[in-house]
Structures are given as C-alpha cells and as structure tokens.
Write a protein that holds these residues in place. Structure first.
Motif, PDB file in Angstrom:
ATOM      1  N   LEU A  36       0.888  -0.992  -0.018  1.00 28.00           N
ATOM      2  CA  LEU A  36      -0.010   0.065  -0.077  1.00 28.00           C
ATOM      3  C   LEU A  36       0.863   1.391  -0.019  1.00 28.00           C
ATOM      4  O   LEU A  36       1.656   1.375   0.851  1.00 28.00           O
ATOM      5  N   LEU A  37       0.695   2.203  -1.058  1.00 25.52           N
ATOM      6  CA  LEU A  37       1.471   3.334  -0.943  1.00 25.52           C
ATOM      7  C   LEU A  37       0.524   4.574  -1.129  1.00 25.52           C
ATOM      8  O   LEU A  37      -0.005   4.752  -2.066  1.00 25.52           O
ATOM      9  N   ASP A  38       0.448   5.102   0.062  1.00 22.61           N
ATOM     10  CA  ASP A  38      -0.412   6.269   0.213  1.00 22.61           C
ATOM     11  C   ASP A  38       0.433   7.567   0.189  1.00 22.61           C
ATOM     12  O   ASP A  38       1.306   7.631   0.824  1.00 22.61           O
ATOM     13  N   LYS A  39       0.224   8.307  -0.809  1.00 23.73           N
ATOM     14  CA  LYS A  39       0.818   9.551  -1.147  1.00 23.73           C
ATOM     15  C   LYS A  39       1.174  10.257   0.214  1.00 23.73           C
ATOM     16  O   LYS A  39       2.185  10.912   0.464  1.00 23.73           O
ATOM     17  N   ASP A  40       0.103  10.712   0.983  1.00 21.43           N
ATOM     18  CA  ASP A  40       0.247  11.434   2.237  1.00 21.43           C
ATOM     19  C   ASP A  40       1.148  10.829   3.199  1.00 21.43           C
ATOM     20  O   ASP A  40       1.868  11.390   4.145  1.00 21.43           O
ATOM     21  N   THR A  41       1.238   9.410   3.472  1.00 16.42           N
ATOM     22  CA  THR A  41       1.997   8.667   4.282  1.00 16.42           C
ATOM     23  C   THR A  41       3.541   8.691   3.912  1.00 16.42           C
ATOM     24  O   THR A  41       4.349   9.074   4.486  1.00 16.42           O
ATOM     25  N   LEU A  42       3.637   8.518   2.401  1.00 18.85           N
ATOM     26  CA  LEU A  42       5.105   8.449   1.619  1.00 18.85           C
ATOM     27  C   LEU A  42       5.703   9.634   1.858  1.00 18.85           C
ATOM     28  O   LEU A  42       6.950   9.739   1.891  1.00 18.85           O
ATOM     29  N   TYR A  43       4.977  10.885   1.751  1.00 23.19           N
ATOM     30  CA  TYR A  43       5.475  12.041   1.454  1.00 23.19           C
ATOM     31  C   TYR A  43       5.349  13.226   2.577  1.00 23.19           C
ATOM     32  O   TYR A  43       5.957  14.343   2.341  1.00 23.19           O
ATOM     33  N   GLY A  44       4.318  12.671   3.481  1.00 21.89           N
ATOM     34  CA  GLY A  44       3.920  13.871   4.397  1.00 21.89           C
ATOM     35  C   GLY A  44       4.732  14.635   5.125  1.00 21.89           C
ATOM     36  O   GLY A  44       5.128  15.809   5.364  1.00 21.89           O
ATOM     37  N   ARG A  45       5.866  13.827   5.738  1.00 19.14           N
ATOM     38  CA  ARG A  45       6.956  14.449   6.568  1.00 19.14           C
ATOM     39  C   ARG A  45       7.880  15.190   5.757  1.00 19.14           C
ATOM     40  O   ARG A  45       8.256  16.391   5.884  1.00 19.14           O
ATOM     41  N   TYR A  46       8.277  14.756   4.557  1.00 20.65           N
ATOM     42  CA  TYR A  46       9.321  15.471   3.631  1.00 20.65           C
ATOM     43  C   TYR A  46       8.427  16.641   3.293  1.00 20.65           C
ATOM     44  O   TYR A  46       9.108  17.785   3.234  1.00 20.65           O
ATOM     45  N   GLU A  74       6.435  14.494  -5.980  1.00 20.90           N
ATOM     46  CA  GLU A  74       5.884  13.588  -5.195  1.00 20.90           C
ATOM     47  C   GLU A  74       5.136  12.558  -5.819  1.00 20.90           C
ATOM     48  O   GLU A  74       5.480  11.291  -5.599  1.00 20.90           O
ATOM     49  N   TYR A  75       4.373  12.711  -6.991  1.00 20.85           N
ATOM     50  CA  TYR A  75       3.852  11.797  -7.660  1.00 20.85           C
ATOM     51  C   TYR A  75       4.788  11.022  -8.645  1.00 20.85           C
ATOM     52  O   TYR A  75       4.488   9.642  -8.668  1.00 20.85           O
ATOM     53  N   HIS A  76       5.812  11.632  -9.018  1.00 20.12           N
ATOM     54  CA  HIS A  76       6.917  10.640  -9.729  1.00 20.12           C
ATOM     55  C   HIS A  76       7.600   9.759  -8.951  1.00 20.12           C
ATOM     56  O   HIS A  76       7.666   8.780  -9.093  1.00 20.12           O
ATOM     57  N   GLY A  77       7.956  10.038  -7.568  1.00 20.83           N
ATOM     58  CA  GLY A  77       8.427   9.253  -6.541  1.00 20.83           C
ATOM     59  C   GLY A  77       7.456   8.228  -6.143  1.00 20.83           C
ATOM     60  O   GLY A  77       7.688   6.936  -5.826  1.00 20.83           O
ATOM     61  N   LEU A  78       6.039   8.352  -6.096  1.00 20.18           N
ATOM     62  CA  LEU A  78       5.242   7.439  -5.955  1.00 20.18           C
ATOM     63  C   LEU A  78       4.992   6.376  -6.896  1.00 20.18           C
ATOM     64  O   LEU A  78       5.293   5.049  -6.353  1.00 20.18           O
ATOM     65  N   LEU A  79       4.981   6.913  -8.127  1.00 18.85           N
ATOM     66  CA  LEU A  79       5.146   5.978  -9.303  1.00 18.85           C
ATOM     67  C   LEU A  79       6.448   5.190  -9.392  1.00 18.85           C
ATOM     68  O   LEU A  79       6.518   3.888  -9.702  1.00 18.85           O
ATOM     69  N   ASP A  80       7.574   5.820  -8.909  1.00 15.76           N
ATOM     70  CA  ASP A  80       8.773   5.146  -9.049  1.00 15.76           C
ATOM     71  C   ASP A  80       8.860   4.171  -8.122  1.00 15.76           C
ATOM     72  O   ASP A  80       9.384   2.814  -8.332  1.00 15.76           O
ATOM     73  N   THR A  81       8.245   4.271  -6.899  1.00 13.58           N
ATOM     74  CA  THR A  81       8.100   3.303  -5.695  1.00 13.58           C
ATOM     75  C   THR A  81       7.347   2.252  -6.123  1.00 13.58           C
ATOM     76  O   THR A  81       7.699   0.954  -5.689  1.00 13.58           O
TER      77      THR A  81
END
Length: 192
Positions: A36-46, A74-81
C-alpha cells in the motif's frame, strides 16, 4: 502478473479509508502480496519540511508554491516506488488524488507509467458530492487541509467529475454510504 491499482479522487472522498478496508480482502482473494502506497504517508513529513522552508507553512499542500514545487516530484516518486515493487512481483495499491493524470487518461497507459510487462492496471475513481467531501475535510481536522479550506472557492475549480462515457477505463465508486454489496462488487472487479 502483478497488479497496479490506483484509488484516486479528490480530498475528503475516503480514498485511504477504502484502500485500507480492501487491501486485506484483496490479498486473500488473489493470493498475491500487496504493497500500500499512500501519497500522504509516503511524502507527508518530507513535504512538511520542504513547505516550511519554501513558504513557512509546513501544512501547505495546495498553494501555488506547493503545486509548482512538490506536486509532480511527489507523484513521480510514488510511481517510481510502485514500479520498483512491481518489478519484484509485488502488487501495489496506490492512493492519491492523481486528478491531472486521470484527466489525461495516463493511468491506463503502460508506456507513460513505464510498467514491467504483464502488469495489470485498474483505476478506481472514489467520489462524493462536493458538500459531503467538504464536510468530511472539516470533520477530520487535518492541518494539511487548512490552505484548501481557506481557499475553497479556488480549490473547488480543480475538482472535476469524470464522465463515465469519456473515462471508460475508470471504475467509479460512490463512497457516500456504500453497503456490503457495493464493496463486494468493487472487490470482485479488482480481483478478477
């Protein structure tokens, strides 16, 4: 074959809650591991640190400064992951608005997504009436929504509801008060 499932839609529609509710049944039904990759969780602190440096407001997730500096990376990193997991044979459930990408019909384009061969892709458009989404955003009290709420008239111009005839690639899910039958139908569509 790994699956890439997107749960997209505007703020306050319940994308994350729906994804959390369905991931375990999806794994049971398909017999496949899911990430599960949630954008807010993955990038929230950053994003909080970056926006504090850029605008002085760590909770800013909707201003022009955010949209110009952080949204696309953020979206590119999400898709890379997601892609990295798919290469390893792990199916992925991605949660994020991705409204520009949906509008551009990009989430069912394997070439744009750079997916490993054989990846199955499906996109769920989670939606609610604007007034209900607005009320849910207020109730959840997330500081990241402050800019959006203070500038609702500007934010709402970015909201759109894709027409099913124009977006046949989407699975539309009305998240106002789904019953077990609606959840089962969505689960069946995603695990087929």
């Amino acid at each position: 074959m790994p699956r890439l499932l997107f749960f997209c839609g505007h703020a306050g529609t319940g994308k994350s809650t729906l994804a959390h509710r369905l991931i375990s049944p999806l794994m049971q039904r398909t017999g496949e591991p899911f990430c599960l990759l949630d954008k807010d969780t993955l990038y929230g602190r950053y994003s909080a640190a970056a926006m504090a440096a850029i605008t002085g407001d760590p909770n800013d997730r909707d201003s022009p400064a955010y949209l110009e500096n952080l949204r696309d990376p953020e979206y590119h990193g999400l898709l890379d992951t997601a892609r990295e997991n798919l290469v390893l044979g792990i199916s992925v459930l991605v949660v994020g608005p991705l409204s520009r990408e949906v509008r551009g019909h990009l989430l069912n384009d394997p070439a744009w997504l750079h997916l490993p061969p054989g990846t199955t892709t499906q996109t769920v458009w989670v939606h609610l009436p604007e007034d209900e989404a607005h009320a849910r955003i207020i109730r959840r009290g997330n500081p990241n929504d402050a800019y959006k709420l203070a500038h609702w008239d500007a934010y709402r111009t970015r909201r759109f509801m894709p027409a099913p005839a124009d977006y046949p690639e989407l699975i539309f899910f009305d998240n106002l008060a789904p019953g077990e039958a609606e959840l089962e139908a969505l689960l069946a569509a995603l695990s087929a």
